[in-house]
Motif scaffolding. Sequence first.
Motif, mmCIF file in Angstrom:
data_model
loop_
_atom_site.group_PDB
_atom_site.id
_atom_site.type_symbol
_atom_site.label_atom_id
_atom_site.label_comp_id
_atom_site.label_asym_id
_atom_site.label_seq_id
_atom_site.Cartn_x
_atom_site.Cartn_y
_atom_site.Cartn_z
ATOM 1 N N UNK A 17 39.605 9.180 51.728
ATOM 2 C CA UNK A 17 40.583 10.215 51.408
ATOM 3 C C UNK A 17 39.853 11.497 51.033
ATOM 4 N N UNK A 18 40.565 12.601 51.147
ATOM 5 C CA UNK A 18 40.086 13.877 50.630
ATOM 6 C C UNK A 18 40.734 14.067 49.273
ATOM 7 N N UNK A 34 46.752 17.669 38.919
ATOM 8 C CA UNK A 34 46.444 16.348 39.464
ATOM 9 C C UNK A 34 45.462 16.459 40.622
ATOM 10 N N UNK A 35 44.991 15.315 41.039
ATOM 11 C CA UNK A 35 44.207 15.188 42.265
ATOM 12 C C UNK A 35 45.008 14.300 43.194
ATOM 13 N N UNK A 36 45.295 14.819 44.373
ATOM 14 C CA UNK A 36 46.005 14.038 45.389
ATOM 15 C C UNK A 36 44.979 13.412 46.319
ATOM 16 N N UNK A 37 45.273 12.217 46.782
ATOM 17 C CA UNK A 37 44.399 11.480 47.687
ATOM 18 C C UNK A 37 44.953 11.640 49.104
ATOM 19 N N UNK A 38 44.547 12.704 49.783
ATOM 20 C CA UNK A 38 45.088 13.045 51.091
ATOM 21 C C UNK A 38 44.220 12.424 52.181
ATOM 22 N N UNK A 39 44.828 11.645 53.080
ATOM 23 C CA UNK A 39 44.040 11.054 54.170
ATOM 24 C C UNK A 39 43.355 12.138 55.005
ATOM 25 N N UNK A 40 42.144 11.868 55.477
ATOM 26 C CA UNK A 40 41.415 12.858 56.279
ATOM 27 C C UNK A 40 42.234 13.307 57.488
ATOM 28 N N UNK A 41 42.211 14.590 57.752
ATOM 29 C CA UNK A 41 42.937 15.145 58.890
ATOM 30 C C UNK A 41 44.397 15.430 58.611
ATOM 31 N N UNK A 56 50.403 8.280 45.102
ATOM 32 C CA UNK A 56 49.439 8.109 44.015
ATOM 33 C C UNK A 56 48.681 9.410 43.777
ATOM 34 N N UNK A 57 48.510 9.767 42.520
ATOM 35 C CA UNK A 57 47.716 10.926 42.132
ATOM 36 C C UNK A 57 46.894 10.539 40.905
ATOM 37 N N UNK A 58 45.875 11.327 40.622
ATOM 38 C CA UNK A 58 45.102 11.109 39.410
ATOM 39 C C UNK A 58 45.403 12.252 38.445
#
Length: 153
Positions: A17-18, A34-41, A56-58
């Motif tokens: 993830x990015x 927060x930090x989002x877990x965005x899939x690459x691309x 999900x976020x951190x």
Amino acid sequence: MADVPQHRSQVILRMPVDYVDVRLVLHDGESVDAICFVPPGETITQFLTAPEPFMPVMCSARIMLIARGAVACATVKSPRPDADALPVQPQKAAVKLRSGLRLDGELRLPAVDGRLRTADYANADELHLVLYAGDQTHHIAKAHVATIEELDA
């Protein structure tokens, strides 16, 4: 016997993830860094509009699930869009959310013959408006917009 993680959500950190720093404004006006877990691309807008109801976020070094439908605005730091990209018509605007929060910036209306009005952009099929303000980009859920006011340049 295999080791079982103490927190089940930690498994998502193993997927590629990015990590995207974002300020989320929820439906009631509460703001969360927060930090989002965005899939690459994938873009942040695609991440926000995914079909799963929770993302999900951190936050504060803890994993949290946030309802996508509760996110009124996601703000990310980003460079100004490339002026040589697709032709656009800039429009200064103030977007007021249902929670009362007002966001000022610039909408970039696609320069399509006969569809240069802010109303055309707001009524398009996309679920989010994109408002540029300096080095920040606001991805605003249309479902949470109360008003859009065009401002003089």
